[in-house]
Design a protein around this motif. Structure first.
Motif, PDB file in Angstrom:
ATOM      1  N   ASP A 251     -12.498  -8.090  -6.064  1.00 34.20           N
ATOM      2  CA  ASP A 251     -11.485  -8.907  -6.243  1.00 34.20           C
ATOM      3  C   ASP A 251     -11.312  -9.617  -7.432  1.00 34.20           C
ATOM      4  O   ASP A 251     -10.179 -10.066  -7.950  1.00 34.20           O
TER       5      ASP A 251
ATOM      6  N   ASP B  67     -16.849 -11.365  -8.610  1.00 30.51           N
ATOM      7  CA  ASP B  67     -17.703 -10.394  -7.742  1.00 30.51           C
ATOM      8  C   ASP B  67     -18.718  -9.478  -8.441  1.00 30.51           C
ATOM      9  O   ASP B  67     -19.425  -8.817  -7.927  1.00 30.51           O
TER      10      ASP B  67
ATOM     11  N   ASN C  68      -1.677  -3.144  -7.391  1.00 33.84           N
ATOM     12  CA  ASN C  68      -2.928  -3.164  -7.298  1.00 33.84           C
ATOM     13  C   ASN C  68      -3.201  -3.687  -6.078  1.00 33.84           C
ATOM     14  O   ASN C  68      -2.979  -5.007  -5.714  1.00 33.84           O
TER      15      ASN C  68
ATOM     16  N   HIS D 291      -7.531  -0.076  -5.045  1.00 36.74           N
ATOM     17  CA  HIS D 291      -8.799  -0.451  -5.844  1.00 36.74           C
ATOM     18  C   HIS D 291      -8.700  -1.890  -5.907  1.00 36.74           C
ATOM     19  O   HIS D 291      -9.680  -2.437  -6.915  1.00 36.74           O
ATOM     20  N   GLY D 292      -7.881  -2.563  -5.602  1.00 37.16           N
ATOM     21  CA  GLY D 292      -7.901  -3.979  -5.907  1.00 37.16           C
ATOM     22  C   GLY D 292      -7.047  -4.549  -6.999  1.00 37.16           C
ATOM     23  O   GLY D 292      -6.227  -3.894  -7.601  1.00 37.16           O
ATOM     24  N   ALA D 293      -7.447  -5.885  -7.247  1.00 36.02           N
ATOM     25  CA  ALA D 293      -7.057  -6.479  -8.225  1.00 36.02           C
ATOM     26  C   ALA D 293      -6.852  -6.013  -9.733  1.00 36.02           C
ATOM     27  O   ALA D 293      -7.914  -5.044 -10.086  1.00 36.02           O
TER      28      ALA D 293
ATOM     29  N   GLY E 236      -7.821  -0.850 -11.075  1.00 36.85           N
ATOM     30  CA  GLY E 236      -8.818  -1.827 -10.373  1.00 36.85           C
ATOM     31  C   GLY E 236     -10.217  -1.381 -10.304  1.00 36.85           C
ATOM     32  O   GLY E 236     -10.455  -0.447 -10.667  1.00 36.85           O
TER      33      GLY E 236
ATOM     34  N   THR F 267       0.717  -1.222  -0.004  1.00 34.67           N
ATOM     35  CA  THR F 267       0.188   0.110  -0.018  1.00 34.67           C
ATOM     36  C   THR F 267       0.762   1.250  -0.130  1.00 34.67           C
ATOM     37  O   THR F 267       0.542   2.470  -0.678  1.00 34.67           O
TER      38      THR F 267
ATOM     39  N   ARG G  77      -5.449  -3.240  -2.171  1.00 36.90           N
ATOM     40  CA  ARG G  77      -6.774  -2.579  -1.534  1.00 36.90           C
ATOM     41  C   ARG G  77      -6.690  -2.844  -0.016  1.00 36.90           C
ATOM     42  O   ARG G  77      -7.133  -4.082   0.500  1.00 36.90           O
TER      43      ARG G  77
END
Length: 374
Positions: A295, A299, A322, A330-332, A291, A13, A324
């Motif tokens: 995930d 989803d 990537n 914002h994830g994967a 992202g 992060t 979160r």
């Protein structure tokens, strides 16, 4: 092992934030999302001259809005648009041609108001310049019979424009932009294919006009690469507004299929959080994505196909890890094969906003998908 993974995620992060800072500089200011009903809604709901009580923009669904207008004569509809242009022009579910008319009236009124502000002796020279800039923006939106589907002058301003015949086209598409897009940057002359209007024009041309395309700058976007860009608050507010747009199109137009939604950069977070269903969208296409706030493709609604555009080598978003965690990131990566999206080529494109450039493999693929040939 669990502690190690947690520390690694925290480190990732931190790296993500550092990458964002290095990519464009930190924007210290945060934006307040424009939400809720359009300006003038109180007067609108109190207007019963048609003999019917107008639907409350704060609570009515687009289907209820459509049913209300279906019970009016064309003359009654036009009269309401004249009395309440900012409301009618932003009511998802209202007839499309009526929204065009209402927004022409609203833009004209706002242009005149800004021209008056530009010479108001009580205001500063900076205020005068800002008013002239806005008045000129409104003038350009009024020129040449442009089809303005939404216009809201609040905050940095929001606007949506239609290319093509939305009522008659068999297919349609919606462009959802990312950061730094508002009323003034909606159609940048210096970045012809990087603004939502430029992307929409390019896609409309690539389909030979067979697909109507909506350039939708209908939510408050982040400014720069700061707190708003690495969190999802603005995306959540935008997702609500995008959902209403799609629901409104479902009841106010009659295409062969729901629109394909193209989501650029931070706009892909908006699309991911909106999670459109098959009644709202024929497919999702993400490009330059940090992202989607999820995930994996699992989803999202599995009945709505998802495509992810391969990043070109000069797109800086590829330098952002990537992640979160703790509300940041914002994830994967949707372009990762494990995410579950269908890949699209990007040959010939350059930079973060070059995917709609003519003669690129990405634009050719977008046109095929928009026409239902994906």
């Amino acid at each position: 092992m669990r502690t190690f993974r947690a520390r690694r995620a925290i480190a990732a992060t931190a790296v993500a934030l550092a990458a964002l800072l290095g990519a464009g500089g930190w924007a210290a200011d945060t934006q307040t999302a424009v939400t809720g009903p359009p300006p003038g809604s109180a007067a609108w709901t109190a207007d019963t001259a048609s003999g019917l009580r107008p639907p409350d923009p704060a609570t009515a669904t687009p289907a209820q809005v459509a049913a209300f207008f279906a019970g009016l004569t064309p003359a009654q509809q036009d009269a309401l648009a004249a009395r309440h242009p900012l409301v009618v022009g932003n009511l998802d579910g209202a007839p499309v041609r009526l929204r065009y008319r209402a927004n022409t009236l609203a833009l004209t009124a706002e242009r005149d108001r800004e021209l008056a502000r530009a010479t108001d002796p009580a205001l500063t020279p900076q205020d005068h310049q800002a008013a002239r800039t806005r008045a000129e923006r409104y003038r350009t939106l009024l020129d040449g019979g442009r089809q303005i589907l939404a216009f809201d002058p609040r905050g940095r301003g929001q606007v949506a424009e239609v290319y093509g015949n939305l009522a008659a086209a068999r297919r349609s598409a919606v462009i959802v932009p990312g950061s730094d897009i508002d009323l003034l940057s909606f159609d940048r002359a210096g970045d012809p294919y990087g603004s939502p209007a430029g992307m929409a024009r390019a896609l409309y041309g690539a389909t030979d006009g067979q697909s109507a395309v909506i350039a939708w700058a209908g939510y408050t976007t982040p400014v720069g690469l700061g707190p708003d860009a690495v969190t999802e608050d603005l995306a959540r507010a935008g997702a609500t507004r995008l959902t209403r747009l799609l629901d409104g199109l479902a009841v106010s137009t009659r295409p062969q299929a729901p629109p394909t939604v193209f989501c650029h950069s931070y706009g892909s977070v908006v699309c991911g959080l909106a999670r459109p269903n098959p009644a709202q969208a024929s497919g999702l296409v993400v490009l330059g994505s940090p992202g989607m706030g999820v995930d994996s493709a699992a989803d999202l609604d599995p009945r709505v196909p998802l495509w992810a555009t391969t990043r070109n080598g000069s797109d800086w978003i590829g330098d952002v890890p990537n992640v979160r965690l703790f509300g940041l990131g914002h994830g994967a990566d949707p372009t990762d094969p494990g995410f579950g999206a269908r890949p699209l080529p990007a040959t010939g494109s350059h930079g973060h906003s070059g995917y709609f450039t003519p003669d690129t493999a990405s634009l050719a693929a977008y046109a095929a998908i928009a026409l239902g040939r994906g």
